[in-house]
Design an enzyme around this catalytic site. Structure first.
Site, mmCIF file in Angstrom:
data_model
loop_
_atom_site.group_PDB
_atom_site.id
_atom_site.type_symbol
_atom_site.label_atom_id
_atom_site.label_comp_id
_atom_site.label_asym_id
_atom_site.label_seq_id
_atom_site.Cartn_x
_atom_site.Cartn_y
_atom_site.Cartn_z
ATOM 1 C CE LYS A 53 -3.704 -2.522 2.278
ATOM 2 N NZ LYS A 53 -4.282 -3.022 3.507
ATOM 3 C CD GLN A 97 -3.417 -4.781 6.570
ATOM 4 O OE1 GLN A 97 -3.553 -3.716 5.988
ATOM 5 N NE2 GLN A 97 -3.785 -5.922 6.039
ATOM 6 C CG ASP A 120 -9.784 -0.497 5.380
ATOM 7 O OD1 ASP A 120 -9.556 -0.958 4.249
ATOM 8 O OD2 ASP A 120 -9.117 -0.775 6.385
HETATM 9 N N1 GUN Z 1 -6.692 -7.217 6.208
HETATM 10 C C1 GUN Z 1 -6.972 -7.929 5.082
HETATM 11 N N2 GUN Z 1 -7.608 -7.159 4.177
HETATM 12 C C2 GUN Z 1 -7.748 -5.940 4.737
HETATM 13 C C3 GUN Z 1 -8.304 -4.712 4.288
HETATM 14 O O1 GUN Z 1 -8.843 -4.589 3.170
HETATM 15 N N3 GUN Z 1 -8.235 -3.671 5.155
HETATM 16 C C4 GUN Z 1 -7.665 -3.785 6.389
HETATM 17 N N4 GUN Z 1 -7.667 -2.707 7.178
HETATM 18 N N5 GUN Z 1 -7.142 -4.907 6.837
HETATM 19 C C5 GUN Z 1 -7.164 -5.976 6.010
#
Ligand code: GUN
Length: 297
Positions: A53, A97, A120
């Site tokens: 990211k 995350q 998100d």
């Molecule tokens: N863990 C796995 N996929 C995601 C996601 O799309 N967002 C977040 N914050 N954590 C994740």
């Protein structure tokens, strides 16, 4: 025979579009969008997601920061850090995350994020707005799926979309997005899941099948009808002694089995997965526009 939906190309196109916008902001001496990613602990998969990211932010010219925290951090300390970024004007998007360590209540942390920075789309306010059809942040993977359907001009209005999987991250939001009465949606949607007595009863009816099950190669040709559009959200590791790493990544759909029967299909890797980060950047850009405009008012 199917046309392969090239998520890699579409994600690259979206990132290029965002890069042009960020280049323009810089050219007129405006601030650029900023994303902070909060990573608790040292889960290697989470670390790799967070790094990709941040790298993507760099590629398009957005500000990014990884806030790396000990797995032993208390819930209160984490809440304070989220609050600090709620107040930090350099960061327009905040992503915590998941998963978080067991001693931390994930819901409490997500609810602490300012909904204006909830890139998100996991905050209950964002979820509620999505369900009632208001403008909001759409979760990144579902948003990526809808974007792929749009860019490949695959009609959804009146089509029967069958979603296999009911997670809060993919199944429920993508169903709600495609249900909306608007262009690029307006589908008839069925959600089915592991408790169904016979999943094939549902999957066979799909004009568009979205597989978000988490089981390698689960969907076979005899479970779908001719000319189905297949969207495979699965990312499963399976042993492969011929691969350098000892494993390969496969989807929830048995690609080779289903290919000839489908009209469009997303590969794994190279399909939906790459769209998730592109849509995160797009959400961060939207957050920036909203937050900075609001300040001008
Ligand atoms: N863990 C796995 N996929 C995601 C996601 O799309 N967002 C977040 N914050 N954590 C994740």
């Amino acid at each position: 025979m199917a046309e392969i939906i090239d998520g890699k190309k579409v994600a690259a196109d979206i990132k290029e579009e965002l890069k042009k916008k960020c280049d323009w902001l810089k050219s007129v001496a405006l601030d650029v969008p900023g994303l902070v990613t909060i990573l608790v602990g040292d889960n290697p998969a989470s670390e790799s997601y967070v790094n990709s990211k941040a790298k993507s932010c760099d590629q398009v010219g957005m500000r990014s920061k990884i806030e790396k925290l000990s797995k032993d951090i208390s819930e209160k300390e984490l809440l304070d850090i989220v609050q600090r970024y709620n107040d930090d004007e350099q960061y327009h998007g905040i992503l915590v995350q998941l998963p978080l360590p067991k001693h931390i209540n994930e819901e409490k942390i997500i609810e602490a994020i300012n909904p204006q920075k909830d890139v998100d789309g996991f905050h209950p306010i964002s979820v509620g707005n999505l369900v009632i059809g208001r403008e909001t942040f759409f979760p990144c993977t579902p948003n990526g799926i809808v974007e792929l359907l749009k860019r490949y001009k695959i009609p959804t209005s009146g089509k029967h979309v069958v979603v296999v999987g009911r997670s809060n991250i993919v199944g429920k939001p993508v169903a709600n997005m495609l249900l909306q009465k608007k262009d690029g949606a307006n589908a008839v949607v069925t959600i089915c899941h592991s408790a169904a007595k016979d999943l094939t009863v549902f999957t066979k009816q799909a004009d568009i099948l979205i597989a978000a099950i988490g089981q390698p190669n689960f969907i076979k040709a005899d479970m779908v009808k001719e000319n189905v559009v297949i969207i495979d959200v699965g990312i499963n590791r399976v042993e492969d002694s011929t691969a350098a790493k000892g494993y390969k990544i496969v989807g929830d759909v048995d690609f080779n089995d289903v290919f000839a029967k489908s009209s469009y299909i997303t590969p794994v890797p190279g399909g939906v997965g790459l769209m998730t980060v592109a849509m995160l950047l797009q959400n961060t850009f939207h957050a920036y526009i909203k937050i900075t405009n609001q300040k001008l008012n």
